[in-house]
Design an enzyme around this catalytic site. Structure first.
Site, PDB file in Angstrom:
ATOM      1  CB  CYS A   1      -0.788   0.102   1.202  1.00 18.53           C
ATOM      2  SG  CYS A   1      -1.521   1.421   1.511  1.00 18.53           S
ATOM      3  NE  ARG A   2      -0.061   6.508  -3.686  1.00 18.18           N
ATOM      4  CZ  ARG A   2      -0.528   7.522  -3.490  1.00 18.18           C
ATOM      5  NH1 ARG A   2       0.147   8.592  -2.683  1.00 18.18           N
ATOM      6  NH2 ARG A   2      -1.876   7.605  -3.525  1.00 18.18           N
TER       7      ARG A   2
END
Length: 113
Positions: A10-11
């Site tokens: 997840c960024r």
């Protein structure tokens, strides 16, 4: 000790991790997808976040849309769903003592430091 509940794919979670690394604070990484949280751990996080279970749910996840969306679920049922499907948990969560934030954006971590 600071803990970050982290999903490396997840960024936003990676941004939270980078923020903590730059802070110079010592912290522990909890990869909650690899080691799912128990109902008790989720309940404790909810208390630290001071939110209800529905506020911790990622409502755009496919599993939410297919299995839970539109249903009237109790807090207990929501916690069970989060424990069974950790992908549904908002991320990243940063915990320090008895307080926590969902670090979206990452600078929300400043509320704990």
């Amino acid at each position: 000790m600071i803990k970050i509940y982290h999903n490396p794919r997840c960024r936003k979670s990676r941004e939270g991790l980078a923020f903590l690394e730059k802070s110079g604070e010592k912290f522990e990484i909890v990869r909650y997808l690899d080691n799912p949280l128990t109902r008790e751990e989720i309940t404790a996080l909810l208390k630290a976040l001071n939110i209800s279970p529905i506020d911790l749910v990622r409502k755009n996840e496919a599993i939410w849309k297919s299995d839970y969306k539109g249903k009237e679920l109790s807090d207990s049922q929501l916690i069970a769903a989060l424990a069974e499907h950790p992908k549904l948990i908002e991320r990243p969560i940063v915990l320090m003592g008895n307080k926590a934030v969902i670090a979206r954006p990452a600078d929300k971590i400043n509320e704990l430091l």
